[in-house]
Design a protein around this motif. Structure first.
Motif, PDB file in Angstrom:
ATOM      1  N   GLU A 194       0.821  -1.220   0.000  1.00 39.47           N
ATOM      2  CA  GLU A 194       0.000   0.000   0.000  1.00 39.47           C
ATOM      3  C   GLU A 194       0.859   1.278   0.000  1.00 39.47           C
ATOM      4  OE1 GLU A 194       0.147  -2.185   2.415  1.00 39.47           O
ATOM      5  OE2 GLU A 194       0.375  -1.224   4.364  1.00 39.47           O
ATOM      6  N   ALA A 195       2.146   1.134   0.302  1.00 44.94           N
ATOM      7  CA  ALA A 195       3.026   2.324   0.336  1.00 44.94           C
ATOM      8  C   ALA A 195       3.338   2.798  -1.088  1.00 44.94           C
ATOM      9  CB  ALA A 195       4.320   1.987   1.053  1.00 44.94           C
ATOM     10  N   ASP A 196       3.532   4.142  -1.218  1.00 42.45           N
ATOM     11  CA  ASP A 196       3.860   4.719  -2.526  1.00 42.45           C
ATOM     12  C   ASP A 196       5.355   4.498  -2.801  1.00 42.45           C
ATOM     13  OD1 ASP A 196       4.234   6.208  -4.777  1.00 42.45           O
ATOM     14  OD2 ASP A 196       3.201   7.992  -4.057  1.00 42.45           O
ATOM     15  N   ALA A 197       5.656   3.393  -3.515  1.00 42.95           N
ATOM     16  CA  ALA A 197       7.053   2.992  -3.724  1.00 42.95           C
ATOM     17  C   ALA A 197       7.816   4.018  -4.554  1.00 42.95           C
ATOM     18  CB  ALA A 197       7.106   1.624  -4.394  1.00 42.95           C
ATOM     19  N   VAL A 198       7.134   4.619  -5.539  1.00 42.80           N
ATOM     20  CA  VAL A 198       7.824   5.573  -6.427  1.00 42.80           C
ATOM     21  C   VAL A 198       8.237   6.813  -5.636  1.00 42.80           C
ATOM     22  CG1 VAL A 198       7.582   7.013  -8.494  1.00 42.80           C
ATOM     23  CG2 VAL A 198       6.586   4.726  -8.440  1.00 42.80           C
ATOM     24  N   TYR A 199       7.291   7.331  -4.828  1.00 44.53           N
ATOM     25  CA  TYR A 199       7.587   8.525  -4.023  1.00 44.53           C
ATOM     26  C   TYR A 199       8.721   8.227  -3.037  1.00 44.53           C
ATOM     27  CZ  TYR A 199       6.909  12.551  -0.959  1.00 44.53           C
ATOM     28  OH  TYR A 199       7.109  13.686  -0.225  1.00 44.53           O
ATOM     29  N   LEU A 200       8.673   7.021  -2.447  1.00 36.82           N
ATOM     30  CA  LEU A 200       9.708   6.617  -1.492  1.00 36.82           C
ATOM     31  C   LEU A 200      11.078   6.552  -2.188  1.00 36.82           C
ATOM     32  CD1 LEU A 200      10.447   5.531   1.341  1.00 36.82           C
ATOM     33  CD2 LEU A 200       9.933   3.250   0.510  1.00 36.82           C
ATOM     34  N   PHE A 201      11.092   5.937  -3.382  1.00 36.10           N
ATOM     35  CA  PHE A 201      12.340   5.783  -4.150  1.00 36.10           C
ATOM     36  C   PHE A 201      12.939   7.161  -4.482  1.00 36.10           C
ATOM     37  CE2 PHE A 201      14.572   4.962  -8.250  1.00 36.10           C
ATOM     38  CZ  PHE A 201      15.509   4.059  -7.779  1.00 36.10           C
ATOM     39  N   VAL A 202      12.073   8.053  -4.977  1.00 34.32           N
ATOM     40  CA  VAL A 202      12.551   9.392  -5.362  1.00 34.32           C
ATOM     41  C   VAL A 202      13.040  10.160  -4.131  1.00 34.32           C
ATOM     42  CG1 VAL A 202      11.841  11.626  -6.339  1.00 34.32           C
ATOM     43  CG2 VAL A 202      11.119   9.507  -7.438  1.00 34.32           C
ATOM     44  N   SER A 203      12.273  10.059  -3.027  1.00 32.80           N
ATOM     45  CA  SER A 203      12.671  10.809  -1.832  1.00 32.80           C
ATOM     46  C   SER A 203      14.000  10.280  -1.269  1.00 32.80           C
ATOM     47  CB  SER A 203      11.579  10.791  -0.765  1.00 32.80           C
ATOM     48  OG  SER A 203      11.436   9.505  -0.231  1.00 32.80           O
ATOM     49  N   ILE A 204      14.209   8.964  -1.340  1.00 34.64           N
ATOM     50  CA  ILE A 204      15.481   8.401  -0.852  1.00 34.64           C
ATOM     51  C   ILE A 204      16.641   8.880  -1.723  1.00 34.64           C
ATOM     52  CG2 ILE A 204      16.825   6.249  -0.654  1.00 34.64           C
ATOM     53  CD1 ILE A 204      14.281   4.877   0.322  1.00 34.64           C
ATOM     54  N   ILE A 205      16.440   8.862  -3.038  1.00 36.78           N
ATOM     55  CA  ILE A 205      17.524   9.277  -3.944  1.00 36.78           C
ATOM     56  C   ILE A 205      17.861  10.763  -3.754  1.00 36.78           C
ATOM     57  CG2 ILE A 205      18.123   9.652  -6.383  1.00 36.78           C
ATOM     58  CD1 ILE A 205      17.007   6.975  -6.986  1.00 36.78           C
ATOM     59  N   ILE A 206      16.813  11.601  -3.670  1.00 42.78           N
ATOM     60  CA  ILE A 206      17.070  13.043  -3.504  1.00 42.78           C
ATOM     61  C   ILE A 206      17.748  13.302  -2.157  1.00 42.78           C
ATOM     62  CG2 ILE A 206      15.977  15.309  -3.213  1.00 42.78           C
ATOM     63  CD1 ILE A 206      13.912  14.456  -5.290  1.00 42.78           C
ATOM     64  N   ASN A 207      17.186  12.703  -1.111  1.00 41.32           N
ATOM     65  CA  ASN A 207      17.721  12.886   0.246  1.00 41.32           C
ATOM     66  C   ASN A 207      19.198  12.484   0.313  1.00 41.32           C
ATOM     67  OD1 ASN A 207      17.613  13.336   3.048  1.00 41.32           O
ATOM     68  ND2 ASN A 207      17.021  11.245   3.474  1.00 41.32           N
ATOM     69  N   ASN A 208      19.491  11.299  -0.212  1.00 42.54           N
ATOM     70  CA  ASN A 208      20.864  10.790  -0.120  1.00 42.54           C
ATOM     71  C   ASN A 208      21.830  11.577  -0.991  1.00 42.54           C
ATOM     72  OD1 ASN A 208      19.657   8.883   1.478  1.00 42.54           O
ATOM     73  ND2 ASN A 208      20.762   7.177   0.625  1.00 42.54           N
ATOM     74  N   THR A 209      21.459  11.777  -2.265  1.00 39.01           N
ATOM     75  CA  THR A 209      22.381  12.478  -3.178  1.00 39.01           C
ATOM     76  C   THR A 209      22.682  13.882  -2.655  1.00 39.01           C
ATOM     77  OG1 THR A 209      21.336  11.275  -4.967  1.00 39.01           O
ATOM     78  CG2 THR A 209      22.796  13.041  -5.610  1.00 39.01           C
ATOM     79  N   PHE A 210      21.628  14.551  -2.187  1.00 39.76           N
ATOM     80  CA  PHE A 210      21.808  15.919  -1.686  1.00 39.76           C
ATOM     81  C   PHE A 210      22.826  15.958  -0.542  1.00 39.76           C
ATOM     82  CE2 PHE A 210      20.589  19.439   1.125  1.00 39.76           C
ATOM     83  CZ  PHE A 210      20.704  20.486   0.236  1.00 39.76           C
ATOM     84  N   PHE A 211      22.628  15.098   0.451  1.00 37.66           N
ATOM     85  CA  PHE A 211      23.536  15.138   1.607  1.00 37.66           C
ATOM     86  C   PHE A 211      24.919  14.546   1.297  1.00 37.66           C
ATOM     87  CE2 PHE A 211      19.488  15.607   3.968  1.00 37.66           C
ATOM     88  CZ  PHE A 211      19.784  16.819   4.570  1.00 37.66           C
ATOM     89  N   PHE A 212      25.012  13.636   0.310  1.00 40.77           N
ATOM     90  CA  PHE A 212      26.335  13.134  -0.093  1.00 40.77           C
ATOM     91  C   PHE A 212      27.178  14.282  -0.651  1.00 40.77           C
ATOM     92  CE2 PHE A 212      24.725   8.593  -1.238  1.00 40.77           C
ATOM     93  CZ  PHE A 212      24.796   8.236   0.098  1.00 40.77           C
ATOM     94  N   ILE A 213      26.480  15.155  -1.416  1.00 39.88           N
ATOM     95  CA  ILE A 213      27.200  16.255  -2.060  1.00 39.88           C
ATOM     96  C   ILE A 213      27.329  17.445  -1.099  1.00 39.88           C
ATOM     97  CG2 ILE A 213      27.119  17.898  -3.990  1.00 39.88           C
ATOM     98  CD1 ILE A 213      25.738  15.576  -5.575  1.00 39.88           C
ATOM     99  N   MET A 214      26.254  17.745  -0.430  1.00 40.83           N
ATOM    100  CA  MET A 214      26.266  18.882   0.486  1.00 40.83           C
ATOM    101  C   MET A 214      25.846  18.419   1.876  1.00 40.83           C
ATOM    102  SD  MET A 214      24.638  21.884   1.964  1.00 40.83           S
ATOM    103  CE  MET A 214      23.205  21.061   2.347  1.00 40.83           C
TER     104      MET A 214
END
Lengths: 319, 208
Positions: free
Chosen positions: B145-165
């Protein structure tokens, strides 16, 4: 045995400064979770205090071995006073101006720093001047047609804050090259916290006992302290050991680019979305171009191309 | 493979692992209230530590980060089936930084040129995708029932952002100012004269 290893080069210093600018750009996201009834100087006081504590605790062993010189304390006190002064003036001045006009007026630090360097008889290369000019045009375009409605008192206060900020930046750059950056960062954070605490107590003493913070606000304050005070301040001072002040201010101008990108792309859970306009895209592109014009080492590039060409010709000749 | 389990083979390795796990918790717990998707993911600035753990501590850093992440999920009350995916994903992502450390190091300089900087950004995106796939695959099968696409995108944005900054700048600071050397794992092979204790503690601070 002395610690060996590479020193920070110009590219690394620029990356650190870009990172500092990005940290500052997320400030609005964090401030969104802090209740508006908490005065601005209370936020500055608390966050800088936590930032100083975090840095002090993390580098306690390093700091303990160092002698705290009188000149460093005096320099840090002077810098902290300047920092609080330009923040007070900007905070009051911005109340009299529209957001876009205020933002543009604040960016005048970009012009004042090289002018001040010129007056101090320190050279600023034509490449930097060209970069700064492009950045200013970019900011003007990015803020759109609303720039221009001027209130005399507001603009005087903001421009005064820019002059003080320029002095602060030049002085900070000079201090970072002489003092230990970590010692300077911790001392500066502690003193900014102390001085803004005094301003808070003078301007709004009744808000001190009435201070109430929920879990989300505390988390935001902690994140602000960690990213915007501790990490950004440490990175900024370490980078300024290598970077020149005129390079620093050009990179700081990228803040408008990051803020525009965050406002357009981040979910409304974090930030109130602002749609991208043609003005914003053109302006931000010019700011980026200005940075490239100012920071790109053309001579090194031309040398590298010539060396490659010579190598290729030599190879061809030997064949 | 031997290097990956090396932290468990010595007391110092285990101590280092626990210490890194503790550092992770120290930076993660204050932000547990910033929720993206209740019960599944939240804003995690601690992700900025992942490149540092991977580049300067190697496998010990990867284990430390993965255990720290699962301890954080337990302590912040976010225990879900996706935590297993989170453990695997975070371990792999930290390991990716270690495995590709040569791509971002040139003349002993971490992210010292445009090419290494671009490589760092590429590795960051790759590591974020590894975490995303690992977490979302568990969520997809066990919490449909969880929104897998939203979760996937939020994980990628969250991680990439903090990896770089600020991850990238912190890596530069660790290597240039605090004199940490990237973990190469060269001394992780069995030492010849009974110095087993030192075998898995490479990549730490050089003597000052």
């Amino acid at each position: 045995m002395a610690a060996e290893g590479p020193q920070m080069n110009r590219f690394q210093a620029n990356i650190c400064l870009i990172c500092v600018t990005m940290c500052w750009s997320v400030e609005v996201i964090l401030l969104k979770n802090i209740p508006t009834e908490i005065p601005a100087f209370a936020v500055v006081c608390m966050t800088n205090f936590i930032g100083a504590l975090v840095l002090g605790a993390a580098f306690f062993a390093r700091l303990k071995k160092m002698h705290l010189s009188r000149s460093l304390v005096l320099n840090a006190s002077f810098l902290a006073t300047l920092s609080v002064a330009f923040n007070v003036l900007a905070t009051i001045g911005l109340r009299y101006l529209e957001v876009s006009t205020g933002t543009f007026a604040q960016m005048m630090t970009l012009v004042i720093v090289p002018l001040a360097l010129f007056l101090l008889r320190r050279s600023v290369s034509p490449q930097r001047w060209a970069g700064i000019a492009i950045v200013i045009v970019g900011i003007f375009i990015a803020l759109g047609p609303s720039v221009g409605s001027i209130d005399l008192l507001g603009i005087t206060l903001v421009l005064s804050s820019c002059v003080i900020e320029a002095v602060y930046l030049i002085r900070l750059n000079a201090c970072a090259k002489k003092a230990d950056p970590m010692q300077l960062a911790v001392l500066l954070l502690a003193l900014i916290s102390l001085f803004s605490g005094i301003v808070w107590a003078v301007f709004d003493p009744w808000s001190i006992p009435a201070l109430r913070l929920n879990a989300a606000a505390l988390a935001s304050l902690f994140m602000y302290s960690l990213f915007i005070c501790a990490i950004a301040m440490a990175l900024n001072i370490f980078a300024q050991k290598t970077a020149a002040v005129q390079d620093t201010i050009v990179i700081y101008a990228l803040q408008i680019v990051f803020s525009t990108i965050f406002a357009a792309t981040l979910p409304d859970l974090l930030l109130e979305p602002v749609p991208l306009t043609a003005f914003a895209v053109i302006g931000c592109s010019l700011v980026c171009i200005g940075n490239i014009v100012s920071e790109f080492d053309y001579q090194k590039y031309v040398k590298a191309v010539k060396a490659k060409r010579q190598l290729w010709l030599d190879k061809r000749g030997s064949q | 493979m031997r290097e990956i389990v090396a932290p468990f083979m010595s007391l110092r390795g285990v101590c280092q692992l626990f210490l890194l796990c503790g550092v992770h918790l120290l930076f993660a717990l204050p932000f547990s209230t910033m929720v993206f998707i209740p019960g599944l993911t939240n804003l995690r600035p601690v992700t900025a530590l992942m490149p540092i753990f991977g580049i300067f501590f190697g496998p010990a850093g990867a284990w430390g980060y993965a255990f720290g992440n699962i301890a954080y999920d337990v302590l912040s009350g976010n225990v879900a089936i996706s935590c297993i995916g989170g453990f695997v994903g975070n371990f792999l992502a930290t390991l990716i930084f270690w495995l590709l450390v040569k791509r971002i190091t040139k003349n002993d300089r971490v992210v010292g040129s445009l090419s290494t900087c671009l490589a760092y950004v590429g590795i960051s995106v790759g590591a974020s995708i590894a975490v995303g796939i690992s977490v979302v695959s568990w969520v997809f099968f066990f919490i449909p029932e969880a929104d897998a696409v939203y979760l996937f995108v939020s994980i990628i944005i969250n991680n990439t952002f903090f990896f770089i900054m600020p991850g990238m700048a912190l890596c530069i600071l660790f290597s240039t100012e605090f004199k940490f050397a990237p973990y190469t794992g060269k001394k992780a092979s069995p030492p010849p004269h009974g110095h087993e204790e030192e075998s898995c503690i490479e990549g730490r601070q050089e003597p000052v």
